[in-house]
Design an enzyme around this catalytic site. Structure first.
Site: not given
Ligand code: NAD
Length: 252
Positions: A157, A144
């Site tokens: 985070y 991130s």
């Molecule tokens: P999201 O919440 O839609 O998806 C996250 C996924 O991780 C979900 O499917 C959730 O079920 C799974 N997850 C969470 N905790 C878990 C656990 N204990 N065991 C198994 N699975 C688990 O979010 P996203 O935006 O698709 O995020 C995906 C990745 O991208 C993450 O690592 C997030 O930190 C990173 N990210 C997202 C953003 C953003 O703005 N959305 C920005 C930077 C980084």
């Protein structure tokens, strides 16, 4: 390119879903990992182009379950060539700012965030390497922008993602002799379920204005970078951390 065996964690929705679709569209077999969204994961496997995709399940905070899940993915796919560490949490359990948190809340927030975002990914790496050590492979971590820009409201985070970057750099060196390349993407805001509430709220406009494009990323834009890092020509990007944030935060 021949069909590869690809495990994407947290693939039932958001960025993980877009990543799974990218790999399947390129002819790869995908293990769609989820924790408690079996119906969504099964639906995605149905929708993915090509054959041989499977659903695997684990709580990323549960080390034995993570190892069993990676093994199940390798069994179901007939090997493992690519691991995408995408599953992650942002502010769950609800993040409480440092000046308001009680000591117990503070410790729980750090413990749970690291259990999922860092230790879950590290354990998945270890388990995946057992399947890749003979024939090489790729590990791609979803980090991130917060690792560099700081996360004043979600310090655990930001720290977990910075640690993830450091882990990927160390593993890139340690695993190169086995032909395993390890790299990361560091996205800024992406329009997913994780961020919907933030983007809808009043501060949504300010978040979009962080980029000179006055928008946030679509999942597929970030998925494209993840997919590229797994191509043969991207081997030399091992150890890299690719910023995917629309110039919303420029580091030198
Ligand atoms: P999201 O919440 O839609 O998806 C996250 C996924 O991780 C979900 O499917 C959730 O079920 C799974 N997850 C969470 N905790 C878990 C656990 N204990 N065991 C198994 N699975 C688990 O979010 P996203 O935006 O698709 O995020 C995906 C990745 O991208 C993450 O690592 C997030 O930190 C990173 N990210 C997202 C953003 C953003 O703005 N959305 C920005 C930077 C980084």
């Amino acid at each position: 390119m021949t069909s590869r065996a690809v495990l994407v964690t947290g693939a039932s929705r958001g960025l993980g879903r877009a990543v799974a679709k990218r790999f399947a569209a390129g002819g790869d077999r995908v293990a769609v990992h989820h924790r408690d969204t079996a119906a969504l994961a099964a639906q995605l496997v149905e929708e993915l182009p090509g054959d041989g995709h499977v659903v695997v399940r684990a709580d990323m905070a549960d080390p034995p379950a993570v190892r069993a899940m990676v093994d199940a993915a390798a069994d179901g796919l007939g090997g493992l060539d690519v691991l995408v560490n995408n599953a992650g949490i942002y502010g769950s359990p609800p993040a409480v700012p440092v000046l308001e948190a009680g000591y117990e809340q503070w410790r729980e927030m750090w413990r749970h965030t690291f259990d999922v975002n860092l230790f879950g990914a590290a354990n998945a790496c270890w388990a995946a390497v057992q399947h890749m050590r003979a024939g090489g492979g790729r590990i791609i971590n979803v980090s991130s922008r917060g690792a560099f820009r700081g996360e004043p409201e979600q310090p655990a985070y930001g720290a977990s993602k910075a640690a993830m970057n450091a882990m990927a750099q160390s593993l890139a060196v340690a695993l190169a002799p086995l032909g395993i390349a390890v790299a990361s993407v560091a996205p800024g805001f992406i329009e997913t379920d994780m961020t919907n509430e933030h983007l809808k709220a009043e501060r949504g406009a300010a978040i979009r204005a962080q980029s000179p494009y006055n928008r946030v990323a679509q999942p597929d834009e970030v998925a494209a970078a993840v997919h590229w890092l797994a191509t043969p020509e991207a081997e030399w990007a091992t150890g890299a951390i690719i910023d995917m944030n629309g110039a919303s935060y420029l580091r030198t």
